[in-house]
Design an enzyme around this catalytic site. Sequence first.
Site, mmCIF file in Angstrom:
data_model
loop_
_atom_site.group_PDB
_atom_site.id
_atom_site.type_symbol
_atom_site.label_atom_id
_atom_site.label_comp_id
_atom_site.label_asym_id
_atom_site.label_seq_id
_atom_site.Cartn_x
_atom_site.Cartn_y
_atom_site.Cartn_z
ATOM 1 N N GLY A 195 71.910 -43.589 29.827
ATOM 2 C CA GLY A 195 70.606 -43.261 30.412
ATOM 3 C C GLY A 195 70.004 -44.344 31.278
ATOM 4 O O GLY A 195 68.828 -44.279 31.621
ATOM 5 N N SER A 198 64.189 -47.619 34.050
ATOM 6 C CA SER A 198 64.617 -46.782 32.921
ATOM 7 C C SER A 198 64.337 -47.489 31.598
ATOM 8 O O SER A 198 64.584 -48.698 31.470
ATOM 9 C CB SER A 198 66.130 -46.534 32.992
ATOM 10 O OG SER A 198 66.470 -45.800 34.135
ATOM 11 N N ASP A 226 78.663 -37.238 32.125
ATOM 12 C CA ASP A 226 77.603 -36.238 32.257
ATOM 13 C C ASP A 226 77.570 -35.512 30.912
ATOM 14 O O ASP A 226 78.560 -34.881 30.520
ATOM 15 C CB ASP A 226 77.964 -35.278 33.406
ATOM 16 C CG ASP A 226 76.929 -34.174 33.575
ATOM 17 O OD1 ASP A 226 76.223 -33.842 32.595
ATOM 18 O OD2 ASP A 226 76.851 -33.611 34.687
ATOM 19 N N ALA A 265 64.338 -31.648 32.525
ATOM 20 C CA ALA A 265 63.840 -30.270 32.586
ATOM 21 C C ALA A 265 63.556 -29.983 34.053
ATOM 22 O O ALA A 265 63.260 -30.905 34.821
ATOM 23 C CB ALA A 265 62.567 -30.111 31.766
ATOM 24 N N TYR A 276 53.587 -31.088 29.624
ATOM 25 C CA TYR A 276 54.849 -31.520 29.006
ATOM 26 C C TYR A 276 55.715 -30.297 28.675
ATOM 27 O O TYR A 276 56.947 -30.360 28.684
ATOM 28 C CB TYR A 276 54.568 -32.373 27.765
ATOM 29 C CG TYR A 276 55.705 -33.303 27.408
ATOM 30 C CD1 TYR A 276 56.121 -34.296 28.292
ATOM 31 C CD2 TYR A 276 56.375 -33.185 26.198
ATOM 32 C CE1 TYR A 276 57.166 -35.146 27.986
ATOM 33 C CE2 TYR A 276 57.420 -34.035 25.875
ATOM 34 C CZ TYR A 276 57.813 -35.006 26.775
ATOM 35 O OH TYR A 276 58.859 -35.842 26.461
ATOM 36 N N LYS A 311 61.941 -31.840 22.727
ATOM 37 C CA LYS A 311 61.810 -33.060 21.909
ATOM 38 C C LYS A 311 61.666 -32.702 20.420
ATOM 39 O O LYS A 311 62.135 -33.450 19.554
ATOM 40 C CB LYS A 311 60.620 -33.902 22.371
ATOM 41 C CG LYS A 311 60.802 -34.552 23.741
ATOM 42 C CD LYS A 311 61.974 -35.516 23.797
ATOM 43 C CE LYS A 311 61.969 -36.374 25.046
ATOM 44 N NZ LYS A 311 63.230 -37.088 25.253
#
Length: 259
Positions: free
Chosen positions: A14, A20, A65, A95, A159, A166
């Site tokens: 990630g 990040s 990936d 998303a 969100y 989550k």
Amino acid sequence: MPQLLEGKTALILGVANRWSLAYAIAQSFQREGARILLTYQGERLKKSVEDLGASLGAARVFDCDVTKDDDLERLSRELEAEERLDAVVHSIAFASAEDLSRPFVETSRDGYLLAHNISAYSLVAVARACAPRMAAKETPGGAIMTLTYLGSERVMPNYNVMGAAKASLEACVRYLAGDLGPNNIRVNAISAGPVKTAAARGVKDFSKMLEAVEARSPMRRNVTPAEVGDTAVFLASDLGRGVTGDVLFVDAGYHITAM
Ligand code: NAP
């Protein structure tokens, strides 16, 4: 002073850029003496993640990936060449912009599945790919961790589908902790307060989240990426050896507030 992760190998998924959360975690891991392995998602990001890896002293960089089973199987095989694997950091979410911006009730089936595939199911797939290497050591064990957000349990404006993903991710943490605990593999989540990153930019009015935390959190401030990184060090180190299946909040205490 002894380094907390000396002699440990950590795989971090990630790292997209210097902002990040995974990059901050990698910096903390580097400071504490871990051997660092990174992944990138496809050829397009190879060069930039390799460059970031060089700045972190990363030993190896793998293509992965997390939506592709072939990539995960290859990662699992590539990890066999490692003498040991002690920590895995899953810092991945996605998303579609549409599903983040329209009312939750309008979430499309495809958008729901996409968010859950990349942001929640991928933890299960990554754990399956990595756990055998952790279990095969002379002293079996390790720490797997992921990044989550309070939107899993409270309604946060904009969100939306990511909140549902989550919640699923946190349930995956508990079930994985139940499965992998007998091999001394701990699985936890860090629930970070809002931090300006590429992923965060996808949430409309993100700056209002930062303002709310600064105004109302017990510490009256936002958290820094380094604070998230140092909590990850705790979980990956022997100091965290009794903690599993948990969600640790690194949010200046915002989650305890009501008004
Ligand atoms: P980020 O830098 O954009 O990191 C998200 C990462 O997910 C990127 O490296 C991205 O890679 C990767 N990713 C997306 N789809 C992928 C796929 N199919 N395969 C492999 N990697 C994929 O943003 P971030 O804020 O640090 O996010 C890291 C984690 O922290 C996420 O789980 C996020 O929900 C969580 N979190 C963030 C905050 C915050 O306020 N920033 C707060 C709490 C929790 P590409 O760029 O190559 O797509």
